[in-house]
Design a protein around this motif. Sequence first.
Motif, PDB file in Angstrom:
ATOM      1  N   ARG A 101       0.999  -1.087   0.016  1.00 36.21           N
ATOM      2  CA  ARG A 101       0.075   0.001   0.288  1.00 36.21           C
ATOM      3  C   ARG A 101       0.847   1.149   0.010  1.00 36.21           C
ATOM      4  O   ARG A 101       0.803   2.281  -0.739  1.00 36.21           O
ATOM      5  N   ARG A 102       1.981   1.339   0.781  1.00 39.70           N
ATOM      6  CA  ARG A 102       2.895   2.350   0.659  1.00 39.70           C
ATOM      7  C   ARG A 102       3.359   2.725  -0.363  1.00 39.70           C
ATOM      8  O   ARG A 102       3.625   3.831  -0.943  1.00 39.70           O
ATOM      9  N   CYS A 103       3.894   1.589  -1.417  1.00 37.24           N
ATOM     10  CA  CYS A 103       4.613   1.731  -2.607  1.00 37.24           C
ATOM     11  C   CYS A 103       3.658   1.944  -3.670  1.00 37.24           C
ATOM     12  O   CYS A 103       4.081   2.151  -4.924  1.00 37.24           O
ATOM     13  N   GLY A 104       2.217   1.676  -3.500  1.00 39.61           N
ATOM     14  CA  GLY A 104       1.262   1.922  -4.750  1.00 39.61           C
ATOM     15  C   GLY A 104       1.391   0.313  -5.202  1.00 39.61           C
ATOM     16  O   GLY A 104       1.175   0.559  -6.665  1.00 39.61           O
ATOM     17  N   ILE A 105       1.998  -0.685  -4.862  1.00 39.60           N
ATOM     18  CA  ILE A 105       1.874  -1.839  -5.708  1.00 39.60           C
ATOM     19  C   ILE A 105       0.582  -2.459  -5.454  1.00 39.60           C
ATOM     20  O   ILE A 105      -0.005  -2.569  -4.462  1.00 39.60           O
ATOM     21  N   ASP A 106       0.269  -3.502  -6.246  1.00 42.43           N
ATOM     22  CA  ASP A 106      -1.005  -4.380  -6.071  1.00 42.43           C
ATOM     23  C   ASP A 106      -0.812  -5.400  -4.896  1.00 42.43           C
ATOM     24  O   ASP A 106      -0.080  -6.065  -4.938  1.00 42.43           O
ATOM     25  N   THR A 107      -1.672  -5.012  -3.908  1.00 42.37           N
ATOM     26  CA  THR A 107      -1.448  -5.789  -2.688  1.00 42.37           C
ATOM     27  C   THR A 107      -1.597  -7.312  -2.754  1.00 42.37           C
ATOM     28  O   THR A 107      -0.851  -8.110  -2.349  1.00 42.37           O
ATOM     29  N   ASP A 108      -2.703  -7.808  -3.479  1.00 47.12           N
ATOM     30  CA  ASP A 108      -2.876  -9.068  -3.874  1.00 47.12           C
ATOM     31  C   ASP A 108      -1.766  -9.784  -4.382  1.00 47.12           C
ATOM     32  O   ASP A 108      -1.355 -10.767  -4.354  1.00 47.12           O
ATOM     33  N   GLY A 109      -1.379  -8.804  -5.594  1.00 44.28           N
ATOM     34  CA  GLY A 109      -0.338  -9.249  -6.463  1.00 44.28           C
ATOM     35  C   GLY A 109       0.967  -9.726  -5.612  1.00 44.28           C
ATOM     36  O   GLY A 109       1.715 -10.639  -5.916  1.00 44.28           O
ATOM     37  N   LEU A 110       1.141  -8.738  -4.692  1.00 44.67           N
ATOM     38  CA  LEU A 110       2.654  -8.891  -3.869  1.00 44.67           C
ATOM     39  C   LEU A 110       2.368 -10.077  -2.955  1.00 44.67           C
ATOM     40  O   LEU A 110       3.406 -10.802  -3.049  1.00 44.67           O
ATOM     41  N   LEU A 111       1.215 -10.056  -2.530  1.00 40.50           N
ATOM     42  CA  LEU A 111       1.130 -10.942  -1.281  1.00 40.50           C
ATOM     43  C   LEU A 111       1.252 -12.594  -1.956  1.00 40.50           C
ATOM     44  O   LEU A 111       1.962 -13.475  -1.814  1.00 40.50           O
ATOM     45  N   ARG A 112       0.672 -12.787  -3.211  1.00 39.47           N
ATOM     46  CA  ARG A 112       0.730 -13.704  -4.053  1.00 39.47           C
ATOM     47  C   ARG A 112       1.926 -14.315  -4.350  1.00 39.47           C
ATOM     48  O   ARG A 112       2.482 -15.374  -4.415  1.00 39.47           O
ATOM     49  N   THR A 113       2.584 -13.154  -4.986  1.00 38.83           N
ATOM     50  CA  THR A 113       3.967 -13.406  -5.639  1.00 38.83           C
ATOM     51  C   THR A 113       4.895 -13.749  -4.541  1.00 38.83           C
ATOM     52  O   THR A 113       5.668 -15.121  -4.707  1.00 38.83           O
ATOM     53  N   VAL A 114       5.074 -13.025  -3.120  1.00 39.32           N
ATOM     54  CA  VAL A 114       5.951 -13.592  -2.110  1.00 39.32           C
ATOM     55  C   VAL A 114       5.681 -14.792  -1.653  1.00 39.32           C
ATOM     56  O   VAL A 114       6.631 -15.654  -1.368  1.00 39.32           O
ATOM     57  N   ALA A 115       4.429 -15.252  -1.617  1.00 40.69           N
ATOM     58  CA  ALA A 115       3.954 -16.729  -1.018  1.00 40.69           C
ATOM     59  C   ALA A 115       4.516 -17.732  -2.059  1.00 40.69           C
ATOM     60  O   ALA A 115       4.913 -18.711  -1.465  1.00 40.69           O
ATOM     61  N   ALA A 116       4.546 -17.454  -3.376  1.00 41.13           N
ATOM     62  CA  ALA A 116       4.762 -18.514  -4.204  1.00 41.13           C
ATOM     63  C   ALA A 116       6.429 -18.608  -4.137  1.00 41.13           C
ATOM     64  O   ALA A 116       6.923 -19.598  -4.429  1.00 41.13           O
ATOM     65  N   TYR A 117       7.291 -17.301  -4.328  1.00 39.82           N
ATOM     66  CA  TYR A 117       8.431 -17.272  -4.154  1.00 39.82           C
ATOM     67  C   TYR A 117       9.065 -18.154  -3.130  1.00 39.82           C
ATOM     68  O   TYR A 117       9.709 -18.955  -2.873  1.00 39.82           O
ATOM     69  N   ASN A 118       8.220 -17.982  -1.665  1.00 45.05           N
ATOM     70  CA  ASN A 118       9.018 -18.193  -0.563  1.00 45.05           C
ATOM     71  C   ASN A 118       8.554 -19.830  -0.359  1.00 45.05           C
ATOM     72  O   ASN A 118       9.247 -20.520   0.154  1.00 45.05           O
ATOM     73  N   HIS A 119       7.618 -20.406  -0.913  1.00 47.96           N
ATOM     74  CA  HIS A 119       7.340 -21.859  -0.944  1.00 47.96           C
ATOM     75  C   HIS A 119       8.359 -22.527  -1.548  1.00 47.96           C
ATOM     76  O   HIS A 119       8.650 -23.369  -0.849  1.00 47.96           O
ATOM     77  N   HIS A 120       8.912 -22.026  -2.715  1.00 48.91           N
ATOM     78  CA  HIS A 120      10.191 -22.722  -3.332  1.00 48.91           C
ATOM     79  C   HIS A 120      11.560 -22.218  -2.386  1.00 48.91           C
ATOM     80  O   HIS A 120      12.459 -23.198  -2.443  1.00 48.91           O
ATOM     81  N   ALA A 121      11.575 -21.061  -2.149  1.00 48.09           N
ATOM     82  CA  ALA A 121      12.759 -20.548  -1.644  1.00 48.09           C
ATOM     83  C   ALA A 121      13.337 -21.307  -0.550  1.00 48.09           C
ATOM     84  O   ALA A 121      14.485 -21.203  -0.147  1.00 48.09           O
ATOM     85  N   ARG A 122      12.488 -21.781   0.384  1.00 54.47           N
ATOM     86  CA  ARG A 122      12.440 -22.692   1.534  1.00 54.47           C
ATOM     87  C   ARG A 122      13.559 -23.892   1.219  1.00 54.47           C
ATOM     88  O   ARG A 122      14.417 -24.153   2.018  1.00 54.47           O
TER      89      ARG A 122
END
Length: 578
Positions: A436-457
């Motif tokens: 929200r602070r950066c003006g990035i789509d909130t759902d998009g960022l949450l989805r992206t980080v969740a998918a990235y983290n899933h494999h990053a572990r």
Amino acid sequence: MPTPAEALPPTCDLLVVGSGAGGLGSAVVAASLGLDVVVVEKAARFGGTTAWSGGWMWVPRNPLAVAAGIVEDLAPVRQYLRHVMGPDALDPAVEAFLRHGPAMLQFHLSEGVLGFIDGNTIADFHGDAPGAREGGRSVCAAPFDGRRLGPHLRRLEPPRDILSFMGMGLAGGADLRHFLRATRSAASLAYVTRRMARHARDTLRHGRGTWLMGGNALAGALLRSALDLGVRLFEDHPVTALLMDGARVAGAEVSTAAGMRRIRARRGVVLACGGFPHDDARKAALFAHAPTGREHHSAAWPGNTGDGLRLAESAGARLDDALADAAAWAPVSLVPRPDGSAAAFPHLVERGKPGLIAVDARGERFVDEAGDYHRFMRALFARHAPGQAIAAWLIADHRFQRRYGLGCSKPWPVPVAPMLHCGYLQRAPSLHALARRCGIDTDGLLRTVAAYNHHARRGDDPAFGRGRSAYDRLQGDPDHDGPNPCVAPIEHPPYYAVRLVPGSLGTFAGIAADEHGRVLDGEDRPLPGLYAAGNDRASVMRGHYPSGGITLGPAMTFGYILAHHAAGRPLPMSPPPA
Ligand SMILES: Cc1cc2nc3c(=O)[nH]c(=O)nc-3n(C[C@H](O)[C@H](O)[C@H](O)COP(=O)(O)OP(=O)(O)OC[C@H]3O[C@@H](n4cnc5c(N)ncnc54)[C@H](O)[C@@H]3O)c2cc1C
């Protein structure tokens, strides 16, 4: 030590315009071949972008690699370039660069004070291309003791403030690794303490650091060599026009404190004004993403305003802008200055460290962030329609920022507060709030980080393959306690973001020139008396980016080649790899 204006001589053999690697590299070789050389520089200090740079030069078959047993002939290098550059690799200038690069390095090793450290573990950018190597094709300027410049040290541009640590220039490789490890390794802490102690002493005694690294060492050593060889150097002396004798370039008009002066050059004029990274009109004409030119923020020296290109055009030169890309793209962030301006910080180091991703306004990743800066920007451009404002964000967590820093914000123990207060760095307790602070789509960022983290572990990045190439791994953290030096989950709040905008390290489009460094006219005939070097010359890689060091390597090599041409001396044959 300003030079008295009246000291500018009325004649010389070779007049060199600009004092970066293109200019000083030409001047040193020409003077060693017996020419009377004058260098005129527009700025108050010598060095240009070169003095701010990493100082890496791509020179396949270089003597340091050969000494380490890395011996290759030209066939795999040509194969690699053909794969990356296509038919552009067949340009005779490419062959001249490959043939004479090693001899250029050998020249400096035996004739000057410039030394080199090897790049025997530095991988080519396109590791999957046939002929690519995982090391042995580049060298960096060796550290140089600035005290050897004596009173001339203050005539050298210091390292760029936003890229240095308390005014201390850092070099890639071992030097930077020690700084990043200083809070975790006694040996690195000792190294950093020694460096800082010397820097503090130097600053008291000399007003600046004297242990020059990377590009500052390159510019400093070239300056020393030039002085030793009797090159006459004039700062605060911009060239404003070329003098013509019919169709021949015969010298230049130079603006001095005492008024306009003319200097005639018997063997020629070398244009080495660093290209057009700060010429808004030219950027608007050649950069699709910058309709007014001001949408592009180059990290190059601000004095590089396209003078060389305009001077060449005035003499009838052809500009070569039919290149794969018009500049060496790099993601930059804008660091606010107290006077309201902003400095472009190029993101060259931290993108490959584990625990960082880049996203666009939709919150989506678009590239292997650890890969090279040019490809990073090409991927970002490809997601935007022409004319659409281009931006992205680097996203990381607290652990990442404190360990590696993020852009211009330094790692622990340097406080982040000033970078938060000036608005450079964004921080929030959750990813949702950060978006929200950066003006990035909130759902998009949450989805992206969740998918990235899933494999990053597990150290994986199936989406973009972070850490798969040798180049990526070199940018990663060898001390990371996970399977992939470039991948870690983003999960330790608070979270941080830095906004990226389009930028560059310099320009590729430029003055058409041949394999001797001679400037060409509209019919591809050499313009008598005019040479181009460095980024004034259209890139020999023709807008492709095979590897780091493909601007300084050719800048130095064509300086060496054109100096021989101007002196009427044959180029020595490169020693065969032994
Ligand atoms: C942070 C950073 C890191 C980089 N690292 C690397 C690297 O490791 N390897 C690599 O290959 N490239 C690197 N680059 C790119 C590289 O530094 C530049 O491409 C290179 O230095 C350009 O050299 P040059 O001689 O053409 O121009 P410059 O070094 O910029 O010198 C041009 C000089 O011309 C002067 N000038 C301009 N107009 C006039 C005029 N009218 N009269 C007289 N003088 C004039 C300018 O003031 C300037 O001093 C880096 C760039 C940046 C920003």
